[in-house]
Design a protein around this motif. Structure first.
Motif, PDB file in Angstrom:
ATOM      1  N   PHE A  17       0.712  -1.269   0.040  1.00  0.00           N
ATOM      2  CA  PHE A  17       0.072  -0.169  -0.110  1.00  0.00           C
ATOM      3  C   PHE A  17       0.911   1.351  -0.087  1.00  0.00           C
ATOM      4  O   PHE A  17       1.916   1.174   0.776  1.00  0.00           O
ATOM      5  CB  PHE A  17      -0.851   0.184   1.233  1.00  0.00           C
ATOM      6  N   VAL A  18       0.307   2.381  -0.657  1.00  0.00           N
ATOM      7  CA  VAL A  18       1.079   3.608  -0.704  1.00  0.00           C
ATOM      8  C   VAL A  18      -0.013   4.612  -0.409  1.00  0.00           C
ATOM      9  O   VAL A  18      -1.090   4.788  -1.204  1.00  0.00           O
ATOM     10  CB  VAL A  18       1.668   3.942  -2.128  1.00  0.00           C
ATOM     11  N   PHE A  19      -0.063   4.991   0.849  1.00  0.00           N
ATOM     12  CA  PHE A  19      -1.056   5.891   1.268  1.00  0.00           C
ATOM     13  C   PHE A  19      -0.609   7.501   1.260  1.00  0.00           C
ATOM     14  O   PHE A  19       0.536   7.520   1.403  1.00  0.00           O
ATOM     15  CB  PHE A  19      -1.755   5.851   2.477  1.00  0.00           C
ATOM     16  N   GLN A  20      -1.495   8.224   1.383  1.00  0.00           N
ATOM     17  CA  GLN A  20      -1.151   9.697   1.388  1.00  0.00           C
ATOM     18  C   GLN A  20      -0.507  10.212   2.643  1.00  0.00           C
ATOM     19  O   GLN A  20       0.409  10.841   2.602  1.00  0.00           O
ATOM     20  CB  GLN A  20      -2.290  10.614   1.085  1.00  0.00           C
ATOM     21  N   SER A  21      -1.008   9.464   3.883  1.00  0.00           N
ATOM     22  CA  SER A  21      -0.422   9.603   5.084  1.00  0.00           C
ATOM     23  C   SER A  21       0.938   8.984   5.175  1.00  0.00           C
ATOM     24  O   SER A  21       1.874   9.286   6.020  1.00  0.00           O
ATOM     25  CB  SER A  21      -1.288   8.959   6.133  1.00  0.00           C
ATOM     26  N   ILE A  56       0.198  -3.126  -5.979  1.00  0.00           N
ATOM     27  CA  ILE A  56       0.488  -2.152  -5.413  1.00  0.00           C
ATOM     28  C   ILE A  56      -0.941  -1.155  -5.338  1.00  0.00           C
ATOM     29  O   ILE A  56      -1.360  -0.982  -6.501  1.00  0.00           O
ATOM     30  CB  ILE A  56       1.644  -1.183  -5.713  1.00  0.00           C
ATOM     31  N   LEU A  57      -1.315  -0.829  -4.366  1.00  0.00           N
ATOM     32  CA  LEU A  57      -2.455   0.084  -4.158  1.00  0.00           C
ATOM     33  C   LEU A  57      -2.119   1.445  -3.560  1.00  0.00           C
ATOM     34  O   LEU A  57      -1.710   1.440  -2.398  1.00  0.00           O
ATOM     35  CB  LEU A  57      -3.575  -0.732  -3.190  1.00  0.00           C
ATOM     36  N   ALA A  58      -2.384   2.515  -4.285  1.00  0.00           N
ATOM     37  CA  ALA A  58      -1.962   3.745  -4.102  1.00  0.00           C
ATOM     38  C   ALA A  58      -3.043   4.581  -3.826  1.00  0.00           C
ATOM     39  O   ALA A  58      -3.705   4.929  -4.917  1.00  0.00           O
ATOM     40  CB  ALA A  58      -0.877   4.330  -5.050  1.00  0.00           C
ATOM     41  N   ASP A  59      -3.335   5.208  -2.720  1.00  0.00           N
ATOM     42  CA  ASP A  59      -4.622   5.879  -2.483  1.00  0.00           C
ATOM     43  C   ASP A  59      -4.076   7.560  -2.412  1.00  0.00           C
ATOM     44  O   ASP A  59      -3.520   7.850  -1.383  1.00  0.00           O
ATOM     45  CB  ASP A  59      -5.093   5.638  -1.172  1.00  0.00           C
ATOM     46  N   GLU A  60      -4.402   8.520  -3.508  1.00  0.00           N
ATOM     47  CA  GLU A  60      -4.081   9.821  -3.522  1.00  0.00           C
ATOM     48  C   GLU A  60      -2.765   9.969  -3.223  1.00  0.00           C
ATOM     49  O   GLU A  60      -2.153  10.938  -2.409  1.00  0.00           O
ATOM     50  CB  GLU A  60      -5.081  10.614  -2.617  1.00  0.00           C
ATOM     51  N   PRO A  61      -1.437   9.193  -3.823  1.00  0.00           N
ATOM     52  CA  PRO A  61      -0.199   9.431  -3.288  1.00  0.00           C
ATOM     53  C   PRO A  61       0.293  11.079  -3.858  1.00  0.00           C
ATOM     54  O   PRO A  61       1.205  11.465  -3.217  1.00  0.00           O
ATOM     55  CB  PRO A  61       0.381   8.542  -4.195  1.00  0.00           C
TER      56      PRO A  61
END
Length: 244
Positions: A88-92, A164-169
């Motif tokens: 995961f690649v999160f904004q946080s 890879i799941l990227a949420d608003e990176p």
């Protein structure tokens, strides 16, 4: 890794209110491609990523990895599968400020019980691929926003995950930093990793192989993006929207 969601519904309940985040959503994510997902806030994008990544289970419907059903597996089996195949690649970002960039990138691989030497080698290689080898001994607070995002992507690379799941990176980044993050995700895709990128930016969304538009917990449109237009699309069905 090919991901399939079939008739997925997810509801959240409080004492007096029930909210339907996903409502009978069906979607196929092709293996080894960059799929971008766009839609207004509250349309279910983040919930969909959580279900794809086995962080949550759907109330109804099914998730499949490479044709095998996974959403109804036991908690421990889902944990192992997520650890082995999903990043995961999160904004946080969830970087640990008290340890070095290299240690941040190597940390998830250590939970896979890999030898310390291999964890370090993977982390060093991933940072070099992201153009951050010279920052390995720095701490996250010493990096720019774009560099921090690339560290998060390097962490995913070091895991050598299939997905890879990227949420608003790129949500909090300037245009140049956003371009660097997108280049890094495209590098993951070039290695054969399946990448799903959620964004609010229509310009970024168009840069994928495929663009999925969501609204009200549904897929309302699926089309080829700019990358797909530059080369033949993979064969087979890739998206199916069910309107209810």
């Amino acid at each position: 890794m090919q991901i399939e969601l079939h008739g997925v519904t997810r509801r959240f309940r409080s004492r007096n209110v029930e909210t339907t985040a996903l409502n009978g959503l069906s979607l196929e994510i092709p293996s080894g491609q960059l799929t971008t997902v766009i839609g207004p806030s509250g349309c279910g994008k983040t919930t969909m990523l959580a279900i794809m990544g086995l962080l949550e289970a759907p109330d109804e419907g099914e998730v499949r990895f490479d044709g095998a059903p996974v959403s109804r597996l036991g908690r421990r089996r889902r944990l192992v599968l997520r650890r082995e195949r999903v990043s995961f690649v999160f904004q946080s970002l969830n970087l640990i400020e008290e340890i070095s960039v290299l240690e941040n990138v190597a940390l998830p691989a250590r939970y896979m019980s890999l030898p310390a030497r291999e964890c370090r080698a993977r982390a060093e290689q991933a940072l070099e691929e992201m153009g951050l080898g010279f920052r390995a001994q720095h701490f996250p607070f010493q990096l720019s926003g774009g560099q921090r995002q690339r560290v998060a992507i390097a962490r995913a690379l070091a895991m050598r995950s299939d997905l890879i799941l990227a949420d608003e990176p790129t949500g909090n980044l300037d245009r140049d930093s956003s371009a660097g993050v997108l280049e890094a995700l495209l590098a993951c895709r070039a290695r054969g990793t399946t990448v799903v990128l959620v964004t609010h930016d229509p310009d970024i969304a168009e840069l994928g192989d495929f663009v999925v538009e969501m609204q009200g917990g549904h897929v309302v449109n699926g089309r080829a993006g700019e990358l797909s237009e530059r080369r033949p699309a993979p064969s087979g069905r890739w998206v199916e929207a069910i309107a209810t």
